[in-house]
Design a protein around this motif. Sequence first.
Motif, PDB file in Angstrom:
ATOM      1  N   ARG A   1       0.822  -1.225   0.000  1.00 37.32           N
ATOM      2  CA  ARG A   1       0.000   0.000   0.000  1.00 37.32           C
ATOM      3  C   ARG A   1       0.852   1.270   0.000  1.00 37.32           C
ATOM      4  O   ARG A   1       0.405   2.315  -0.461  1.00 37.32           O
ATOM      5  CB  ARG A   1      -0.896   0.012   1.239  1.00 37.32           C
ATOM      6  CG  ARG A   1      -1.751  -1.240   1.415  1.00 37.32           C
ATOM      7  CD  ARG A   1      -3.059  -1.184   0.658  1.00 37.32           C
ATOM      8  NE  ARG A   1      -3.861  -2.368   0.957  1.00 37.32           N
ATOM      9  CZ  ARG A   1      -4.707  -2.446   1.976  1.00 37.32           C
ATOM     10  NH1 ARG A   1      -4.856  -1.429   2.801  1.00 37.32           N
ATOM     11  NH2 ARG A   1      -5.412  -3.557   2.180  1.00 37.32           N
ATOM     12  N   PHE A   2       2.054   1.165   0.586  1.00 39.90           N
ATOM     13  CA  PHE A   2       2.928   2.341   0.677  1.00 39.90           C
ATOM     14  C   PHE A   2       4.338   1.993   0.228  1.00 39.90           C
ATOM     15  O   PHE A   2       4.800   0.851   0.381  1.00 39.90           O
ATOM     16  CB  PHE A   2       2.961   2.882   2.113  1.00 39.90           C
ATOM     17  CG  PHE A   2       1.696   3.582   2.515  1.00 39.90           C
ATOM     18  CD1 PHE A   2       1.526   4.940   2.280  1.00 39.90           C
ATOM     19  CD2 PHE A   2       0.666   2.874   3.116  1.00 39.90           C
ATOM     20  CE1 PHE A   2       0.347   5.574   2.634  1.00 39.90           C
ATOM     21  CE2 PHE A   2      -0.517   3.496   3.479  1.00 39.90           C
ATOM     22  CZ  PHE A   2      -0.670   4.861   3.232  1.00 39.90           C
TER      23      PHE A   2
ATOM     24  N   ASP B   1       0.662  -1.887   7.412  1.00 37.23           N
ATOM     25  CA  ASP B   1       0.059  -0.645   7.863  1.00 37.23           C
ATOM     26  C   ASP B   1      -1.214  -0.972   8.654  1.00 37.23           C
ATOM     27  O   ASP B   1      -1.553  -2.140   8.864  1.00 37.23           O
ATOM     28  CB  ASP B   1      -0.229   0.291   6.682  1.00 37.23           C
ATOM     29  CG  ASP B   1      -1.278  -0.270   5.711  1.00 37.23           C
ATOM     30  OD1 ASP B   1      -1.960  -1.243   6.065  1.00 37.23           O
ATOM     31  OD2 ASP B   1      -1.405   0.280   4.600  1.00 37.23           O
ATOM     32  N   SER B   2      -1.925   0.053   9.087  1.00 32.26           N
ATOM     33  CA  SER B   2      -3.095  -0.164   9.947  1.00 32.26           C
ATOM     34  C   SER B   2      -4.221  -0.914   9.246  1.00 32.26           C
ATOM     35  O   SER B   2      -5.096  -1.487   9.891  1.00 32.26           O
ATOM     36  CB  SER B   2      -3.614   1.188  10.452  1.00 32.26           C
ATOM     37  OG  SER B   2      -3.984   2.019   9.360  1.00 32.26           O
ATOM     38  N   GLN B   3      -4.213  -0.926   7.917  1.00 35.78           N
ATOM     39  CA  GLN B   3      -5.256  -1.614   7.147  1.00 35.78           C
ATOM     40  C   GLN B   3      -4.830  -3.018   6.705  1.00 35.78           C
ATOM     41  O   GLN B   3      -5.560  -3.687   5.975  1.00 35.78           O
ATOM     42  CB  GLN B   3      -5.620  -0.785   5.904  1.00 35.78           C
ATOM     43  CG  GLN B   3      -6.061   0.636   6.219  1.00 35.78           C
ATOM     44  CD  GLN B   3      -7.263   0.687   7.119  1.00 35.78           C
ATOM     45  OE1 GLN B   3      -8.240  -0.032   6.903  1.00 35.78           O
ATOM     46  NE2 GLN B   3      -7.212   1.520   8.157  1.00 35.78           N
ATOM     47  N   GLY B   4      -3.619  -3.432   7.113  1.00 30.10           N
ATOM     48  CA  GLY B   4      -3.145  -4.769   6.767  1.00 30.10           C
ATOM     49  C   GLY B   4      -2.338  -4.836   5.487  1.00 30.10           C
ATOM     50  O   GLY B   4      -1.896  -5.919   5.088  1.00 30.10           O
TER      51      GLY B   4
END
Length: 445
Positions: free
Chosen positions: A20-21, A85-88
């Motif tokens: 994601r990042f 991250d916080s969303q997996g």
Amino acid sequence: MTKTITADDIRKSVADHDVRFLRLAFTDINGKLKAVEVPNSQLEKVLSNDIRFDGSSIDGFVRLEESDMVLYPDFSTWAVLPWSDSQGGKIGSLTCSVHTTDGEPFAGDPRNNLKRVLAEMKDMGFSDFDIGFEAEFHLLKLDSNNDWTTQVPDHDSYFDMNSDDESARCRRDIVETLESIGFEVEAAHHEVGDGQQEIDFKFDNALTTADRVQTFKMVVREVARKHNLFATFMAKPLQNQPGNGMHTNMSLFKNGKNAFYSKDNEYHLSDTALYFLNGILSHARAITAVANPTVNSYKRLIPGYEAPVYISWAAKNRSPLVRVPSAEEVNTRLEMRSADPTANPYLLLAACLTAGLDGIKQQQQPMAPITSNVFNMSEEEREAKGIKPLPSTLHNAITAFKADKLIQSALGSRLSKSFISSKELEWAQYTQTVSDWERQRYMEY
């Protein structure tokens, strides 16, 4: 050796691992790893060298009026980090060089500077500068606010086997994490000091190894936090305990063969190796400023521990500055024992390589090897053998650096100026600081 990774490989990895990042990492003059993080929607900009940042706030970079910098990722450093991250979603990492907006390599980037010195090496006919770092670190306990303390999670010593204490569990987790992102870990063990650890990964070319030691330090810190521990690479974090070194193993290669090896010479060192060694010894005082760049570094470089204090070399003897480990042809190397893990690895390797290459140009043999413990010699004995001391403070090391034009050339004029300015400020701040030791000793005068 370094694997080839293409832009398409990275695109596929981003999709396959739900990245994601994207973390774009680079290093400032003091060896601190910095990063710009962007969402995966910016992937094509990343791959086409189109991510910009403001360099005016980065130590040793640029003035406000020329602040725009561009990140050029090295695809070979791509890794999917094993935390989410916080969303997996996963985080992808790339090590970058810094360029100006017109596409030129920025002279104030330590990574670019090492690439420049490596190009000079190749102009002399050598193909690779192979490096193995041994970066030691301490694990410390956290307090109730998750801040570091000086309490250690173990009181083990060198190679002690304790399979289920906090340190051993953390160390194993670090090894597994490193292997998951492509490191080949060769050994992991407890070091001499309380809470002190060492994890060694495979030798590689200088640029790859410098990149990896920066990633290694980041991983160690992140995993330690997962275990409610604090990892520090500070040179001397605990009083009356051994400090953390980063022994630097060096070999030059030419035409696919180790240029430091000779079947017939003593210690199996070629003339090239001996000339290179003489270059290191001749410029050791100035190199020390780069290898040991903090005030605290010089609390490790003291008699009574294994860290070197004097400029000399030996084969089996571990007290001199440079040791020649026993090894077969491909692993014949010089081990410089003075550096600590607070050193900027790009600047350290640039300084060592420049000194060594100059030694090859000068073609002078080094001083005779030392067969007895340097620490047990009298001052007169050391003087008779030509053994000089390393600088005893950061101030003395910077003075030596300022007097050595060759080692300044290893960093280039821009980085040298920034380095001197940064270290002189650090020393000035230290000399103006009043410590608890001083209050305890002098308050009742």
